[in-house]
Enzyme design. Sequence first.
Site, mmCIF file in Angstrom:
data_model
loop_
_atom_site.group_PDB
_atom_site.id
_atom_site.type_symbol
_atom_site.label_atom_id
_atom_site.label_comp_id
_atom_site.label_asym_id
_atom_site.label_seq_id
_atom_site.Cartn_x
_atom_site.Cartn_y
_atom_site.Cartn_z
ATOM 1 N N ASP A 49 59.146 -5.701 16.204
ATOM 2 C CA ASP A 49 60.005 -4.541 16.771
ATOM 3 C C ASP A 49 60.851 -5.062 17.805
ATOM 4 O OD1 ASP A 49 60.858 -1.773 17.173
ATOM 5 O OD2 ASP A 49 59.886 -1.853 19.002
ATOM 6 N N ASP A 104 55.147 -1.818 20.058
ATOM 7 C CA ASP A 104 54.690 -1.333 21.297
ATOM 8 C C ASP A 104 54.607 0.295 21.596
ATOM 9 O OD1 ASP A 104 57.428 -1.183 22.042
ATOM 10 O OD2 ASP A 104 57.064 -1.092 23.951
ATOM 11 N N ASP A 139 55.890 3.181 16.648
ATOM 12 C CA ASP A 139 55.512 1.979 15.818
ATOM 13 C C ASP A 139 54.282 2.214 15.264
ATOM 14 O OD1 ASP A 139 57.858 0.443 16.567
ATOM 15 O OD2 ASP A 139 56.952 -0.146 18.436
#
Length: 766
Positions: free
Chosen positions: A310, A509, A513
């Site tokens: 990400d 994080d 996600d």
Amino acid sequence: MKHPRAWLRDYALLAGALLGLAAGGTAHLSGAADLGNQFFTAVTVLVLAATVISSGRILICGEVRVDVIAILAMTGALLLRQYLAGAIIALMLTGGGALERYAVARARRELSALIQRAPRIAHRRVGAEIVDVEVEAVTLGDVLLVKPGEVIPVDGIIGSADAVVDESALTGESKPVKLEAGTSVRSGGTNAGAPFEVRATASAAESTYAGIIRLVGAAERSKAPFVRLADRYALGFVVLTLVLAGLAWALEGNSMRVLAVLVVATPCPLILAAPAAIIAGVSRAAREGIIVKGGGPLEALARVRVLLLDKTGTVTVSRPEVIAVETFGTRSSDEVVRDAASLEQVSVHPFAPAIVAEARSRGVEPGFPNNVREQMGSGIAGEVDGHRVAVGQLGFVVSGPTNIAELRSVELRTAVEGSSSVFVSRDGVLVGVLLVQDAIRPDAPRVLRSLRRAGIQRIHMVTGDHPDVAELVGDVLGVDRVFAERAPEEKVEVVRLLREEGSSAMVGDGVNDAPALALADVGIAMGARGATAASEAADVVLTSDRLQSLVLAVEIAHRTRRIALQSVLVGMSLSLLAMGFAAAGYITPVAGALLQEAIDILVILNALRALRGPRPTAPHGVDTKRLANELASAHRALKPHVGELATLASRLDGLPGPEARVQLECLRDMLEKELLPHEREEQSTAYPIIERMLKGEDPTGALIQTHHEIRRLTRLFARLVAQLPSEGPAREDLRDLRRVLYGLHAILVFHFAQEDELYSMLDARA
């Protein structure tokens, strides 16, 4: 995990086997052979009965364990009147179990330590008194006193002047950190200084450390697929042992050889080695601030070949910073920053801390605003030093059309760089704009290169950003593919797509996600917020907010699996070799029992090597963390001035001649009195340390050449400025001045990025 009564029973059996073997040996030495044989028989029967009962329970559940061989060996020893061999097998079986339990307990030590150090009492301030309460009774807003040596019970904000906190249990970082008043602090750290107060921002159950404890519990309850595989191999090993024993009987018809084969095969190193190594690896990871939820994720991580990252908060720092300040009119960049920071210090906008930090780095003291009005999502306005100041979106800070030519270049720059514009007006007139960006982690490119060397074949990035911005970040990182403009639910589809390329891992994080982390073969959550949805959904949690921990997690996983396989293969090979010699009549049952015990000890000790591992070390006598922080701080202070090089170059045409000369002279003084001394200091202090750390891979030669070019351009710029007339640069001077300014800006931005990456290594080695 075994019930405490089972542990007590096992230790009682071991003690009985030792006493019986000692008593029987003593009786034989005294000439009472019959009495000695009775002691040996009693020991064998006792352990045989207990083993039959435990194996029967497991067999009912559909599992076959290697203990079946031990049962056959002890039964054969009794039937063939090999009483000493039977007693040694009994001791070997109970001793092997004790050895395995010791190995597991030793490997779990780091995980257990995390649980045992959890605070149970908090010191709550009630008026002028301090009252001890249960940690579970702490509520939001409570003011707690943390005494020296105590563990911080809940997440909160430092209320004292400052605090010194040891976060090694959370992050693996060995050195205490100094936190100022108003700084957020996580539960689980230890007070390494004077007493300080914390205002609770979460209950104990919702705090970081409680989340980590839950993750540790999940890790302890887990059983690795490799261990399950080992359990399944037990049936094949039992069959192989019986075949060899049958061949030994068929060749000679010698029952002693059959017994020797059974004895050498008891117990199986495959069963002992795999759990010990896997648990040791999980414990080693915990010591480094990496919570792995059991052996399964650790083994899966060792098999990962495709990594999905990400963007925000993973490869970026998730803390916006001001990267440039553009001014319109006569006010300087410092004055524009002061106006903005004066308002932003009372704002709740995510950009506010970055703007206040920019003022602090420039040595600018913000004023205190009056009559402040904040419109969420648009901006904030108020009075600063008697002037009406507004900060935020363009339509908020000025009314009506704005005819400023430089706005077009600002819009183009933000579109290309992915930065955000924060406009500033004073008394209704637009005076400047601050460009704010979530910077890429300095160590991210180096970490991704390390991951490829560690066995990751393809690395991709997913983000909700515009493709132009995403591709720019992807180019800097060197990823294989960028998935841009993906909503949280679309990240799940990306993970599903990448799983077709091979075993995959997802690193993120945020709460958004969590679904993708749960779907990936291995979900890895960044940061220390153990109670977040991302951490709960992930298989691995990096409690420190450093991307370098990801490399360490992969290396630990590979090393642990390698040691487990090595222990199994070596142990099985030695056992099979010994079984062959036993079948040929070269090993007696008693000698076989002793030999197999030695093999078991060897594989267990080898498996425990997973507890240790090489760690990067700094050169002796050098505080690399302090040096890295000092150099990074110097870079932060210089970056605003570096940005002004390009800003002034673009504005030279529109400035009055005398004012242009003044600003050019100020830049020259900055280059000669601040930048060049900084570069010389780096070259004399940091570069030699980096050279020793990297040994044969020293990149500082190219950096030194860059220093030479910076000095050359600075001398050229100083000469051009010195030759300017008092009325300022003429038109023929502007071309040379802009060329040098743009050149200095480009090379300094590139050079600072290179050095930031190298200095992140100094911090990682601390």
